[in-house]
Design an enzyme around this catalytic site. Structure first.
Site, mmCIF file in Angstrom:
data_model
loop_
_atom_site.group_PDB
_atom_site.id
_atom_site.type_symbol
_atom_site.label_atom_id
_atom_site.label_comp_id
_atom_site.label_asym_id
_atom_site.label_seq_id
_atom_site.Cartn_x
_atom_site.Cartn_y
_atom_site.Cartn_z
ATOM 1 N N CYS A 75 -4.760 -8.366 -3.900
ATOM 2 C CA CYS A 75 -5.188 -7.129 -4.558
ATOM 3 C C CYS A 75 -5.866 -7.489 -5.871
ATOM 4 O O CYS A 75 -5.184 -7.919 -6.816
ATOM 5 C CB CYS A 75 -3.985 -6.219 -4.807
ATOM 6 S SG CYS A 75 -4.415 -4.668 -5.632
ATOM 7 N N GLY A 76 -7.178 -7.343 -5.920
ATOM 8 C CA GLY A 76 -7.922 -7.782 -7.100
ATOM 9 C C GLY A 76 -7.599 -6.966 -8.335
ATOM 10 O O GLY A 76 -7.304 -7.517 -9.408
ATOM 11 N N ASN A 77 -7.612 -5.627 -8.193
ATOM 12 C CA ASN A 77 -7.285 -4.786 -9.350
ATOM 13 C C ASN A 77 -5.838 -5.022 -9.775
ATOM 14 O O ASN A 77 -5.520 -5.037 -10.972
ATOM 15 C CB ASN A 77 -7.514 -3.307 -9.007
ATOM 16 C CG ASN A 77 -8.989 -2.990 -8.849
ATOM 17 O OD1 ASN A 77 -9.813 -3.461 -9.634
ATOM 18 N ND2 ASN A 77 -9.339 -2.225 -7.841
ATOM 19 N N GLU A 104 -9.549 2.010 1.935
ATOM 20 C CA GLU A 104 -8.608 0.892 1.949
ATOM 21 C C GLU A 104 -7.593 1.000 3.088
ATOM 22 O O GLU A 104 -7.053 2.081 3.350
ATOM 23 C CB GLU A 104 -7.827 0.832 0.626
ATOM 24 C CG GLU A 104 -8.629 0.275 -0.531
ATOM 25 C CD GLU A 104 -7.743 -0.239 -1.642
ATOM 26 O OE1 GLU A 104 -6.662 -0.769 -1.339
ATOM 27 O OE2 GLU A 104 -8.126 -0.073 -2.816
ATOM 28 N N ARG A 105 -7.325 -0.138 3.716
ATOM 29 C CA ARG A 105 -6.226 -0.213 4.674
ATOM 30 C C ARG A 105 -4.954 0.202 3.934
ATOM 31 O O ARG A 105 -4.698 -0.294 2.837
ATOM 32 C CB ARG A 105 -6.087 -1.643 5.179
ATOM 33 C CG ARG A 105 -4.918 -1.888 6.091
ATOM 34 C CD ARG A 105 -4.842 -3.321 6.543
ATOM 35 N NE ARG A 105 -4.664 -4.248 5.420
ATOM 36 C CZ ARG A 105 -4.489 -5.561 5.584
ATOM 37 N NH1 ARG A 105 -4.502 -6.080 6.814
ATOM 38 N NH2 ARG A 105 -4.337 -6.362 4.550
ATOM 39 N N CYS A 117 -11.680 -1.207 -5.424
ATOM 40 C CA CYS A 117 -10.961 -2.250 -4.681
ATOM 41 C C CYS A 117 -11.535 -3.582 -5.170
ATOM 42 O O CYS A 117 -12.717 -3.860 -4.942
ATOM 43 C CB CYS A 117 -11.190 -2.058 -3.175
ATOM 44 S SG CYS A 117 -10.441 -3.324 -2.148
ATOM 45 N N THR A 172 -10.689 -6.839 -4.432
ATOM 46 C CA THR A 172 -11.009 -7.814 -3.377
ATOM 47 C C THR A 172 -12.214 -7.326 -2.582
ATOM 48 O O THR A 172 -13.050 -8.120 -2.147
ATOM 49 C CB THR A 172 -9.816 -8.007 -2.415
ATOM 50 O OG1 THR A 172 -9.361 -6.720 -1.958
ATOM 51 C CG2 THR A 172 -8.691 -8.761 -3.096
ATOM 52 N N GLY A 173 -12.325 -5.988 -2.454
ATOM 53 C CA GLY A 173 -13.467 -5.421 -1.728
ATOM 54 C C GLY A 173 -14.775 -5.645 -2.457
ATOM 55 O O GLY A 173 -15.804 -5.936 -1.835
ATOM 56 N N ASN A 175 -9.857 -3.418 5.343
ATOM 57 C CA ASN A 175 -10.428 -2.540 4.321
ATOM 58 C C ASN A 175 -11.889 -2.341 4.714
ATOM 59 O O ASN A 175 -12.555 -3.305 5.133
ATOM 60 C CB ASN A 175 -10.285 -3.197 2.948
ATOM 61 C CG ASN A 175 -8.818 -3.455 2.626
ATOM 62 O OD1 ASN A 175 -8.075 -2.550 2.297
ATOM 63 N ND2 ASN A 175 -8.398 -4.719 2.776
ATOM 64 N N HIS A 196 -11.821 -7.607 5.066
ATOM 65 C CA HIS A 196 -12.821 -6.592 4.677
ATOM 66 C C HIS A 196 -13.924 -6.544 5.726
ATOM 67 O O HIS A 196 -14.494 -7.598 6.068
ATOM 68 C CB HIS A 196 -13.416 -6.928 3.305
ATOM 69 C CG HIS A 196 -12.407 -6.845 2.197
ATOM 70 N ND1 HIS A 196 -12.173 -5.690 1.487
ATOM 71 C CD2 HIS A 196 -11.530 -7.769 1.711
ATOM 72 C CE1 HIS A 196 -11.213 -5.905 0.600
ATOM 73 N NE2 HIS A 196 -10.795 -7.154 0.712
ATOM 74 N N ASN A 224 -7.264 -10.950 2.099
ATOM 75 C CA ASN A 224 -7.070 -9.727 2.887
ATOM 76 C C ASN A 224 -8.407 -9.368 3.521
ATOM 77 O O ASN A 224 -9.460 -9.703 3.014
ATOM 78 C CB ASN A 224 -6.529 -8.594 2.004
ATOM 79 C CG ASN A 224 -7.471 -8.245 0.864
ATOM 80 O OD1 ASN A 224 -8.377 -8.992 0.510
ATOM 81 N ND2 ASN A 224 -7.287 -7.068 0.282
ATOM 82 N N ASN A 245 0.843 -1.197 0.000
ATOM 83 C CA ASN A 245 0.000 0.000 0.000
ATOM 84 C C ASN A 245 0.879 1.248 0.000
ATOM 85 O O ASN A 245 2.090 1.178 0.237
ATOM 86 C CB ASN A 245 -0.901 -0.016 1.245
ATOM 87 C CG ASN A 245 -1.910 -1.150 1.224
ATOM 88 O OD1 ASN A 245 -2.638 -1.320 0.266
ATOM 89 N ND2 ASN A 245 -1.915 -1.957 2.294
HETATM 90 N N1 API Z 1 -5.435 -2.116 0.764
HETATM 91 C C1 API Z 1 -5.548 -3.567 0.590
HETATM 92 C C2 API Z 1 -4.684 -4.056 -0.593
HETATM 93 C C3 API Z 1 -5.171 -3.536 -1.955
HETATM 94 C C4 API Z 1 -6.516 -4.122 -2.335
HETATM 95 C C5 API Z 1 -7.251 -3.438 -3.459
HETATM 96 N N2 API Z 1 -6.635 -2.324 -4.099
HETATM 97 C C6 API Z 1 -7.811 -4.435 -4.471
HETATM 98 O O1 API Z 1 -7.930 -4.110 -5.664
HETATM 99 O O2 API Z 1 -8.193 -5.551 -4.019
HETATM 100 C C7 API Z 1 -5.115 -4.276 1.899
HETATM 101 O O3 API Z 1 -4.289 -3.719 2.644
HETATM 102 O O4 API Z 1 -5.609 -5.399 2.119
#
Ligand code: API
Length: 287
Positions: free
Chosen positions: A76-78, A219-220, A228, A230-231, A201, A169, A167, A67
């Protein structure tokens, strides 16, 4: 002076600096420090963080993601969609279907090349993690699932659903996505709150129909971002756990930076994510 070659890419506006450590093998400072440097909007390149594309012994390529505050994330999905695009377009992989190693496990990627390269990628994100102790979350029995659990944050009662996609959420279901306490709750829960020992997150979800939802995120380690991945997966899983959506349905998740298509497949229990991956520029960063 080290001349560091990089590629800046984004997934729905969630942008990272990508360094190809398969091709560029010169020594670099610790990645956590490098992430803070390159992410800085004023003295660096400016991004939500740093992503390394590395050789892997268990998959076709490996992704590590940091991060903008230098903290390393487990998924990180994206980022995965952009790593898949980069790896295929730069010949790090030869097939359209290949595997990517992350700290939280291996995922499968499928690219859809056209004459102009790869614009769309599907990632099999694997199974969501729902047991409290594995999210990780505190506040109740370690092995139970956390669905709409009431917690007091800053004196206010909120219902939280906990999901990990590798990660953590914390998902809040809201009536109106344009009226959310993201700046109040986001920083409080993202880091240093007892409820989430590794931080989290923080996502807000407004379900629009049986195939659509709005999602916004703090986001964390990076704060509010445009998207995000994964979000978005966690938002669909939480909405299904809460009985608002159904498995085996293709859900459109509307994020600030664009849309993702997400499906939680019942037979495999895997979550599938499909969306765009875009190259902004290549460059040289002077270290
Ligand atoms: N900030 C997230 C990592 C990036 C996730 C996000 N950018 C995505 O696309 O999943 C964490 O510390 O778990």
């Amino acid at each position: 002076m080290t001349r560091l070659p990089f590629t800046k890419m984004h997934g729905l506006g969630n942008n990272y600096i990508y360094v190809d450590r398969v091709t560029y093998t010169e020594p670099l400072p610790p990645y956590s420090e490098l992430a803070k440097k390159v992410s800085n909007q004023n003295t660096g390149i400016g991004s939500d963080g740093l992503i390394l594309i590395l050789p892997s012994e268990v998959a076709d390529v490996k992704m590590r993601i940091f991060n903008s505050d230098g903290s390393e994330a487990k998924n990180c999905g994206n980022g995965l969609r952009c790593v898949a695009k980069y790896a295929f377009e730069h010949g790090l992989v030869k097939e359209e279907h290949f595997s990517i190693e992350t700290i939280s496990g291996k995922v499968e990627a499928k690219v859809f090349p056209t004459d102009g390269g790869v614009d769309k990628v599907t990632i099999d994100m694997g199974e969501p993690i729902l047991e409290r102790e594995r999210i990780p979350m505190t506040g109740g029995k370690p092995v139970e699932t956390v669905i709409q659990e009431t917690h007091i944050i800053e004196g206010q009662a909120y219902q939280i659903t906990g999901v990990s996609m590798g990660n953590p959420h914390g998902i809040f279901l809201v009536e109106n996505i344009h009226n959310i306490p993201i700046n109040e709750i986001g920083p409080k829960l993202a880091d240093g709150h007892d409820l989430f020992p590794e931080g989290t997150n923080v996502g807000f979800v407004e379900v629009l129909s049986d195939s659509e939802l709005h999602y916004r995120v703090w986001e964390r380690g990076s704060g509010i971002t445009q998207a995000c991945g994964t979000g978005a997966c966690a938002a669909v899983v939480a909405s299904i756990l809460e009985g608002r959506l159904r498995k085996d349905e293709l859900i459109t998740v509307h994020l600030a930076g664009g849309d993702l298509q997400i499906e939680w497949d019942n037979a495999s229990n895997h979550v599938w994510m499909t969306g765009a991956a875009v190259t902004i520029c290549d460059g040289i960063f002077f270290l």
